[in-house]
Design a protein around this motif. Structure first.
Motif, PDB file in Angstrom:
ATOM      1  N   CYS B  25       0.829  -1.206   0.000  1.00 17.11           N
ATOM      2  CA  CYS B  25       0.000   0.000   0.000  1.00 17.11           C
ATOM      3  C   CYS B  25       0.867   1.260   0.000  1.00 17.11           C
ATOM      4  N   CYS B  28      -0.294   3.469   3.534  1.00 10.33           N
ATOM      5  CA  CYS B  28       0.136   3.095   4.893  1.00 10.33           C
ATOM      6  C   CYS B  28       1.438   2.294   4.894  1.00 10.33           C
ATOM      7  N   CYS B  39      -6.235  -1.761  -0.038  1.00  9.71           N
ATOM      8  CA  CYS B  39      -5.425  -2.196   1.102  1.00  9.71           C
ATOM      9  C   CYS B  39      -6.363  -2.572   2.245  1.00  9.71           C
ATOM     10  N   HIS B  41      -5.722  -2.921   5.243  1.00  6.55           N
ATOM     11  CA  HIS B  41      -5.346  -2.280   6.510  1.00  6.55           C
ATOM     12  C   HIS B  41      -5.924  -0.870   6.615  1.00  6.55           C
ATOM     13  N   CYS B  42      -5.696  -0.036   5.568  1.00  9.82           N
ATOM     14  CA  CYS B  42      -6.149   1.366   5.642  1.00  9.82           C
ATOM     15  C   CYS B  42      -7.202   1.671   4.579  1.00  9.82           C
TER      16      CYS B  42
HETATM   17 ZN   LIG Z   1      -2.871   0.754   3.471  1.00 14.61          ZN
END
Ligand SMILES: [Zn+2]
Lengths: 383, 125
Positions: B25, B28, B39, B41-42
């Motif tokens: 990503c 992040c 992504c 995660h973010c």
């Molecule tokens: Zn990310």
């Protein structure tokens, strides 16, 4: 489920059919027989059902198939497919639908003929693209890897895993409905055929036929039925992944969150729970869920189950019907955790009936430790 | 085949030339696996493809027991790559039961069965 839904719905009927081998019957036949049994238990008819909560392991639209087979035209359907936890999850949606007046009689139902149809676990799901090339055996490889990691991190032993199966069998030996009632020792489990290290065939659930059904109504009319009502005091879900390769921590399941919220909604604590019914697809499940639901600390599940501590006469009654390991496991077991918890509270458990049970916990697992749903059920006295 | 555009296509194309690319990503900085258009995660959507170091450790492992006449036992494991992502795979070159948690392993692309896949072997000490 939040506190506002505490005790708003009640289970007024349970039923099951086709336990063991249901020769000549389809999965839908077993489903329908289960539905009839639960409705009979509740003193109701199929024509009273206007809310259907169902999924099966065949077809892409099993709830529609079930409604069609039953000859009913429900005005509310939830066919959410989370795997075996679906049927515990339906307690939440059924309570919401009943409370909102979207239906008046909710039927949760499941059936399977997987033993006589194929003799092994059937699944309608495709192997995940990034896992399939390695030929994991589903679902055991996933649970075996969780067990291996738990052993590595916490020193959990194969003997402790075996004791889960031995305890389940000890309960099953008193239950005439259970499929496996022969003697089983720790040595039997350890010496059984290894299927996916560190799990032997005796660490794995049964492969049986069978179906189950539950009838729920709004709490305000729950006393108008033949059996003592069992109230849904709290239910909560959390999911963490679908594919085992996406599980963040192989030793911690989302039962930590589902359990915390179910306890909060019910307003009770662990010491109040008198019977615990867990989805034990594999021996590691019982250990993981006892830890994650807070009956013991993380890593201490092995010691917690050791030497008959969850067997009859132990410190905590767990899987009092024999569980998926020894009673019945028709592809998805979740509904039977609710049925056994209900029967313990009503006082008509098929095997060992515990004394004066007012509060019991049912916990469903779906996928590969993916979906976790916890429900806390209580008698009239707990309202 | 037209130019690879989707995440799976980009991954597969690289693998076909024995290269392991991992999505990272831009927002992040975290890697993820399996490949996707965002992504996890973010939830950013700007993704770059980075060459994997190939270094990893066995996170957990099992042996799938199979009758000898059907090919015998084999390993299935989860490998945690240096980049912080995990993938299901198999450690070759040692007995399936000798694959151990925390063992250092090195990736290679195998196409013995026609379709290239990522496998691992014990890392050289
Ligand atoms: Zn990310």
């Amino acid at each position: 489920m939040t506190n506002e839904l505490r005790g708003k719905s009640a289970i007024v009927g349970t039923g099951h059919a086709g336990f063991g081998e249901a020769h000549g019957l389809t999965a839908y036949d077993v489903m329908a027989q289960s539905a009839l049994a639960a409705l009979s238990d509740a003193g109701l008819k199929l024509s009273d059902v206007d809310g259907l909560f169902c999924t099966m392991m065949e077809d892409s639209m099993p709830a529609l198939m079930a409604a069609e087979y039953l000859g009913i035209q429900p005005r509310f359907i939830d066919g959410t497919m989370l795997g075996g936890s679906s049927f515990v999850n339906y307690l939440t949606s059924a309570t919401m639908a009943l409370e909102a007046g979207l239906c008046d009689v909710a039927l949760i139902v499941y059936g399977s003929n997987q033993r006589t149809a194929s003799g092994k676990l059937v699944t309608a799901s495709r192997p995940p693209a990034y896992e399939a090339p390695y030929n994991p055996r589903y679902p055991i490889s996933a649970y075996a890897m969780a067990a291996a990691r738990h052993m590595h991190e916490y020193g959990t032993t194969r003997e402790q895993l075996a004791d889960v199966a031995v305890s389940a069998r000890a309960w099953a030996q008193h239950n005439p409905e259970a499929f496996e009632r022969g003697p089983l020792t720790r040595e039997d489990v350890l010496g059984a055929r290894m299927v996916g290290d560190p799990l032997t065939v005796r660490d794995c659930c049964l492969v049986t036929d069978g179906g189950g059904a539950i009838v729920l109504v709004r709490a305000d009319r729950a006393k108008d039925f033949p059996k003592a009502p069992v109230y849904v005091l709290g239910s909560a879900a959390e999911s963490s992944h679908r594919q085992i390769s996406q599980m963040k921590d192989f030793t911690v399941t989302a039962a930590r969150e589902s359990g915390k919220r179910a306890f909060a909604a019910a307003g009770v604590s662990h010491d109040d729970i008198q019977a615990v019914e867990l989805y034990d697809a594999f021996t590691i499940n019982t250990i993981l869920f006892l830890e994650d639901l807070g009956f013991c600390a993380k890593g201490e599940g092995g010691a917690f189950v050791e030497g008959g501590r969850i067997a009859p006469g132990g410190v905590l009654p767990v899987n009092t019907n024999g569980g998926g390991l020894s009673c019945v496991h028709p592809g998805m077991y979740g509904i039977f955790t609710v049925i056994e918890a209900t029967r313990q509270i009503r006082g008509d458990a098929p095997g060992i009936q515990l004394n004066n049970i007012d509060l019991a916990l049912a916990h469903g697992n779906g996928g590969v430790l993916s979906s976790q749903v916890t429900a806390i059920l209580g008698s009239q006295a707990t309202l | 085949m037209p130019d690879a555009t989707g995440p799976d296509q980009i991954y597969d194309c690289a693998l076909a030339s024995k290269e392991i690319l991992l999505p990272k990503c831009d927002d992040c900085g975290a890697y993820h696996f399996f490949p996707r258009v965002l992504c996890p995660h973010c939830h950013g959507t700007s993704i770059s493809w980075m060459r994997a170091s190939g270094k990893g450790r066995v996170h957990t492992t099992t042996v799938v027991r199979r009758k000898p006449e059907r090919g015998g036992d084999y390993n299935v494991c989860m490998v945690e790559l240096e980049e912080g992502v995990r993938m299901m795979s198999r450690v070759d070159g040692i007995a399936p039961g000798d694959v151990a948690i925390d063992m250092a392993v090195t990736a290679f692309v195998d196409d013995a069965e026609g379709t290239p896949i990522v496998l691992f072997r014990p890392a050289e000490v």
